[in-house]
Write a protein that holds these residues in place. Sequence first.
Motif, PDB file in Angstrom:
ATOM      1  N   PHE A  59       0.845  -1.186   0.000  1.00  0.00           N
ATOM      2  CA  PHE A  59       0.000   0.000   0.000  1.00  0.00           C
ATOM      3  C   PHE A  59       0.887   1.245   0.000  1.00  0.00           C
ATOM      4  O   PHE A  59       1.865   1.309   0.752  1.00  0.00           O
ATOM      5  CB  PHE A  59      -0.907   0.019   1.227  1.00  0.00           C
ATOM      6  CG  PHE A  59      -1.723  -1.230   1.390  1.00  0.00           C
ATOM      7  CD1 PHE A  59      -2.918  -1.387   0.712  1.00  0.00           C
ATOM      8  CD2 PHE A  59      -1.278  -2.258   2.203  1.00  0.00           C
ATOM      9  CE1 PHE A  59      -3.674  -2.543   0.855  1.00  0.00           C
ATOM     10  CE2 PHE A  59      -2.021  -3.414   2.359  1.00  0.00           C
ATOM     11  CZ  PHE A  59      -3.217  -3.562   1.676  1.00  0.00           C
ATOM     12  N   LEU A  60       0.534   2.220  -0.823  1.00  0.00           N
ATOM     13  CA  LEU A  60       1.301   3.456  -0.940  1.00  0.00           C
ATOM     14  C   LEU A  60       0.651   4.551  -0.122  1.00  0.00           C
ATOM     15  O   LEU A  60      -0.554   4.805  -0.252  1.00  0.00           O
ATOM     16  CB  LEU A  60       1.386   3.880  -2.405  1.00  0.00           C
ATOM     17  CG  LEU A  60       2.493   4.860  -2.798  1.00  0.00           C
ATOM     18  CD1 LEU A  60       3.869   4.230  -2.588  1.00  0.00           C
ATOM     19  CD2 LEU A  60       2.330   5.287  -4.251  1.00  0.00           C
ATOM     20  N   VAL A  61       1.439   5.211   0.740  1.00  0.00           N
ATOM     21  CA  VAL A  61       0.927   6.309   1.548  1.00  0.00           C
ATOM     22  C   VAL A  61       1.847   7.517   1.394  1.00  0.00           C
ATOM     23  O   VAL A  61       3.057   7.373   1.186  1.00  0.00           O
ATOM     24  CB  VAL A  61       0.826   5.929   3.046  1.00  0.00           C
ATOM     25  CG1 VAL A  61      -0.170   4.822   3.253  1.00  0.00           C
ATOM     26  CG2 VAL A  61       2.179   5.547   3.610  1.00  0.00           C
ATOM     27  N   ARG A  62       1.258   8.706   1.505  1.00  0.00           N
ATOM     28  CA  ARG A  62       2.036   9.927   1.368  1.00  0.00           C
ATOM     29  C   ARG A  62       2.625  10.296   2.725  1.00  0.00           C
ATOM     30  O   ARG A  62       1.971  10.925   3.550  1.00  0.00           O
ATOM     31  CB  ARG A  62       1.172  11.064   0.830  1.00  0.00           C
ATOM     32  CG  ARG A  62       1.984  12.313   0.511  1.00  0.00           C
ATOM     33  CD  ARG A  62       1.144  13.370  -0.147  1.00  0.00           C
ATOM     34  NE  ARG A  62       1.919  14.541  -0.479  1.00  0.00           N
ATOM     35  CZ  ARG A  62       1.430  15.618  -1.092  1.00  0.00           C
ATOM     36  NH1 ARG A  62       0.153  15.653  -1.420  1.00  0.00           N
ATOM     37  NH2 ARG A  62       2.194  16.643  -1.356  1.00  0.00           N
ATOM     38  N   MET A  63       3.864   9.894   2.946  1.00  0.00           N
ATOM     39  CA  MET A  63       4.553  10.131   4.203  1.00  0.00           C
ATOM     40  C   MET A  63       6.041   9.871   3.989  1.00  0.00           C
ATOM     41  O   MET A  63       6.406   8.853   3.412  1.00  0.00           O
ATOM     42  CB  MET A  63       4.003   9.218   5.300  1.00  0.00           C
ATOM     43  CG  MET A  63       4.732   9.314   6.624  1.00  0.00           C
ATOM     44  SD  MET A  63       4.096   8.134   7.860  1.00  0.00           S
ATOM     45  CE  MET A  63       2.505   8.873   8.215  1.00  0.00           C
ATOM     46  N   PRO A  64       6.927  10.753   4.429  1.00  0.00           N
ATOM     47  CA  PRO A  64       8.364  10.498   4.302  1.00  0.00           C
ATOM     48  C   PRO A  64       8.773   9.307   5.163  1.00  0.00           C
ATOM     49  O   PRO A  64       8.235   9.090   6.249  1.00  0.00           O
ATOM     50  CB  PRO A  64       9.008  11.791   4.817  1.00  0.00           C
ATOM     51  CG  PRO A  64       7.916  12.819   4.789  1.00  0.00           C
ATOM     52  CD  PRO A  64       6.640  12.077   5.009  1.00  0.00           C
ATOM     53  N   LEU A  65       9.719   8.524   4.670  1.00  0.00           N
ATOM     54  CA  LEU A  65      10.186   7.368   5.431  1.00  0.00           C
ATOM     55  C   LEU A  65      10.780   7.798   6.769  1.00  0.00           C
ATOM     56  O   LEU A  65      10.620   7.103   7.778  1.00  0.00           O
ATOM     57  CB  LEU A  65      11.234   6.590   4.620  1.00  0.00           C
ATOM     58  CG  LEU A  65      11.682   5.262   5.230  1.00  0.00           C
ATOM     59  CD1 LEU A  65      10.532   4.260   5.237  1.00  0.00           C
ATOM     60  CD2 LEU A  65      12.878   4.694   4.459  1.00  0.00           C
ATOM     61  N   ALA A  66      11.454   8.950   6.797  1.00  0.00           N
ATOM     62  CA  ALA A  66      12.056   9.432   8.042  1.00  0.00           C
ATOM     63  C   ALA A  66      10.989   9.687   9.102  1.00  0.00           C
ATOM     64  O   ALA A  66      11.186   9.411  10.287  1.00  0.00           O
ATOM     65  CB  ALA A  66      12.850  10.704   7.788  1.00  0.00           C
ATOM     66  N   ALA A  67       9.833  10.214   8.684  1.00  0.00           N
ATOM     67  CA  ALA A  67       8.743  10.462   9.636  1.00  0.00           C
ATOM     68  C   ALA A  67       8.185   9.150  10.163  1.00  0.00           C
ATOM     69  O   ALA A  67       7.866   9.027  11.353  1.00  0.00           O
ATOM     70  CB  ALA A  67       7.636  11.270   8.964  1.00  0.00           C
ATOM     71  N   LEU A  68       8.078   8.150   9.289  1.00  0.00           N
ATOM     72  CA  LEU A  68       7.592   6.846   9.715  1.00  0.00           C
ATOM     73  C   LEU A  68       8.580   6.199  10.687  1.00  0.00           C
ATOM     74  O   LEU A  68       8.180   5.580  11.682  1.00  0.00           O
ATOM     75  CB  LEU A  68       7.385   5.947   8.505  1.00  0.00           C
ATOM     76  CG  LEU A  68       6.682   4.613   8.767  1.00  0.00           C
ATOM     77  CD1 LEU A  68       5.249   4.843   9.229  1.00  0.00           C
ATOM     78  CD2 LEU A  68       6.703   3.743   7.523  1.00  0.00           C
ATOM     79  N   GLU A  69       9.867   6.364  10.423  1.00  0.00           N
ATOM     80  CA  GLU A  69      10.889   5.808  11.315  1.00  0.00           C
ATOM     81  C   GLU A  69      10.813   6.449  12.699  1.00  0.00           C
ATOM     82  O   GLU A  69      10.914   5.756  13.718  1.00  0.00           O
ATOM     83  CB  GLU A  69      12.280   6.015  10.719  1.00  0.00           C
ATOM     84  CG  GLU A  69      13.400   5.405  11.553  1.00  0.00           C
ATOM     85  CD  GLU A  69      14.766   5.588  10.917  1.00  0.00           C
ATOM     86  OE1 GLU A  69      15.678   4.816  11.241  1.00  0.00           O
ATOM     87  OE2 GLU A  69      14.917   6.524  10.088  1.00  0.00           O
ATOM     88  N   ARG A  70      10.623   7.779  12.750  1.00  0.00           N
ATOM     89  CA  ARG A  70      10.491   8.447  14.046  1.00  0.00           C
ATOM     90  C   ARG A  70       9.251   7.960  14.780  1.00  0.00           C
ATOM     91  O   ARG A  70       9.265   7.737  15.989  1.00  0.00           O
ATOM     92  CB  ARG A  70      10.426   9.968  13.858  1.00  0.00           C
ATOM     93  CG  ARG A  70      11.739  10.608  13.442  1.00  0.00           C
ATOM     94  CD  ARG A  70      11.656  12.122  13.589  1.00  0.00           C
ATOM     95  NE  ARG A  70      10.601  12.703  12.781  1.00  0.00           N
ATOM     96  CZ  ARG A  70      10.766  13.105  11.525  1.00  0.00           C
ATOM     97  NH1 ARG A  70      11.951  12.974  10.931  1.00  0.00           N
ATOM     98  NH2 ARG A  70       9.763  13.650  10.857  1.00  0.00           N
ATOM     99  N   ARG A  71       8.177   7.796  14.041  1.00  0.00           N
ATOM    100  CA  ARG A  71       6.907   7.386  14.641  1.00  0.00           C
ATOM    101  C   ARG A  71       6.990   5.982  15.219  1.00  0.00           C
ATOM    102  O   ARG A  71       6.410   5.700  16.276  1.00  0.00           O
ATOM    103  CB  ARG A  71       5.816   7.462  13.579  1.00  0.00           C
ATOM    104  CG  ARG A  71       4.452   6.996  14.061  1.00  0.00           C
ATOM    105  CD  ARG A  71       3.405   7.303  13.018  1.00  0.00           C
ATOM    106  NE  ARG A  71       2.110   6.760  13.392  1.00  0.00           N
ATOM    107  CZ  ARG A  71       0.975   7.047  12.761  1.00  0.00           C
ATOM    108  NH1 ARG A  71       0.973   7.895  11.763  1.00  0.00           N
ATOM    109  NH2 ARG A  71      -0.150   6.498  13.148  1.00  0.00           N
ATOM    110  N   TRP A  72       7.725   5.101  14.542  1.00  0.00           N
ATOM    111  CA  TRP A  72       7.796   3.708  14.969  1.00  0.00           C
ATOM    112  C   TRP A  72       9.123   3.365  15.643  1.00  0.00           C
ATOM    113  O   TRP A  72       9.444   2.185  15.799  1.00  0.00           O
ATOM    114  CB  TRP A  72       7.569   2.796  13.766  1.00  0.00           C
ATOM    115  CG  TRP A  72       6.133   2.784  13.312  1.00  0.00           C
ATOM    116  CD1 TRP A  72       5.059   3.314  13.947  1.00  0.00           C
ATOM    117  CD2 TRP A  72       5.628   2.203  12.096  1.00  0.00           C
ATOM    118  NE1 TRP A  72       3.919   3.109  13.222  1.00  0.00           N
ATOM    119  CE2 TRP A  72       4.218   2.436  12.082  1.00  0.00           C
ATOM    120  CE3 TRP A  72       6.209   1.534  11.033  1.00  0.00           C
ATOM    121  CZ2 TRP A  72       3.416   2.001  11.044  1.00  0.00           C
ATOM    122  CZ3 TRP A  72       5.416   1.101   9.998  1.00  0.00           C
ATOM    123  CH2 TRP A  72       4.021   1.333   9.998  1.00  0.00           C
ATOM    124  N   SER A  73       9.865   4.372  16.051  1.00  0.00           N
ATOM    125  CA  SER A  73      11.122   4.108  16.750  1.00  0.00           C
ATOM    126  C   SER A  73      10.831   3.364  18.050  1.00  0.00           C
ATOM    127  O   SER A  73       9.869   3.654  18.746  1.00  0.00           O
ATOM    128  CB  SER A  73      11.851   5.420  17.055  1.00  0.00           C
ATOM    129  OG  SER A  73      11.098   6.231  17.936  1.00  0.00           O
TER     130      SER A  73
END
Length: 257
Positions: free
Chosen positions: A180-194
Amino acid sequence: MLRVMAIDDEATALSELAHLLRQDERIEHVTTARDGLSALQTVIAMRGAGERLDAAFLDTRLPGLDGLELARMIGGFPSPPRLVFVSAYDRAVRAFELGAVDYLLKPIRAERVAEAVRRLCSAAAAAPGGAGGAVRAGDGETDVIPVELGGRTRFVARQAVRYAQAHGDYVRLHTVDGAFLVRMPLAALERRWSGSGFLRAHRSTLVNARHVSELRFDGGRMVLQVGPEAVPVSRRHAREVRDQLVRRFRLAVAAPS
């Protein structure tokens, strides 16, 4: 029982949202505000009086203090309320970088409000201290990412994501049910799921350690078997990935059965 705040500058929308929330037996109290500044002042006053605020339902477009800025400000408080955004989809996706538990797409529907309350209750129950132990929104196993699919919204749970790959300003989430494609930078996802078991395997790839079944070397390069797919690890991240996987394995072995 949850104590929540509803924030929207549109009187009709605010009245409807507050009514739906007050009709829900899981909601103990509903406070309302028409703009970001008054909402912030109310939150500060409640904290000063020792009153609990478990969640805030807020529109991202507010006069004066913008909804996203308001979320960042109250998110900086100790034990901040969880967030549920009420907005159009494109704006809400950016808001998910702030760790929202859910978002409601206008015009709001009663069943979606009920689902948002369910997610809040699940997050509260999973937090230390139970329902009264507010933590930053997006924590716990209930974290989800909204994905648009032909006019429908699907919620992809964090634990279902095997790995995520960057595609420009988007991220492709590879799950047990597809990609699934979502509009979100990978860096933001990494911070969110750190701290949630996601490893940086490559500058463009995050891997969920719980889905890694094998680590091997192919032509001198490290490769992770993630579900049915082989995900290469860059030389830069190889040592850290190996160390984290070994540490995770040791902890699992040491844990009491």
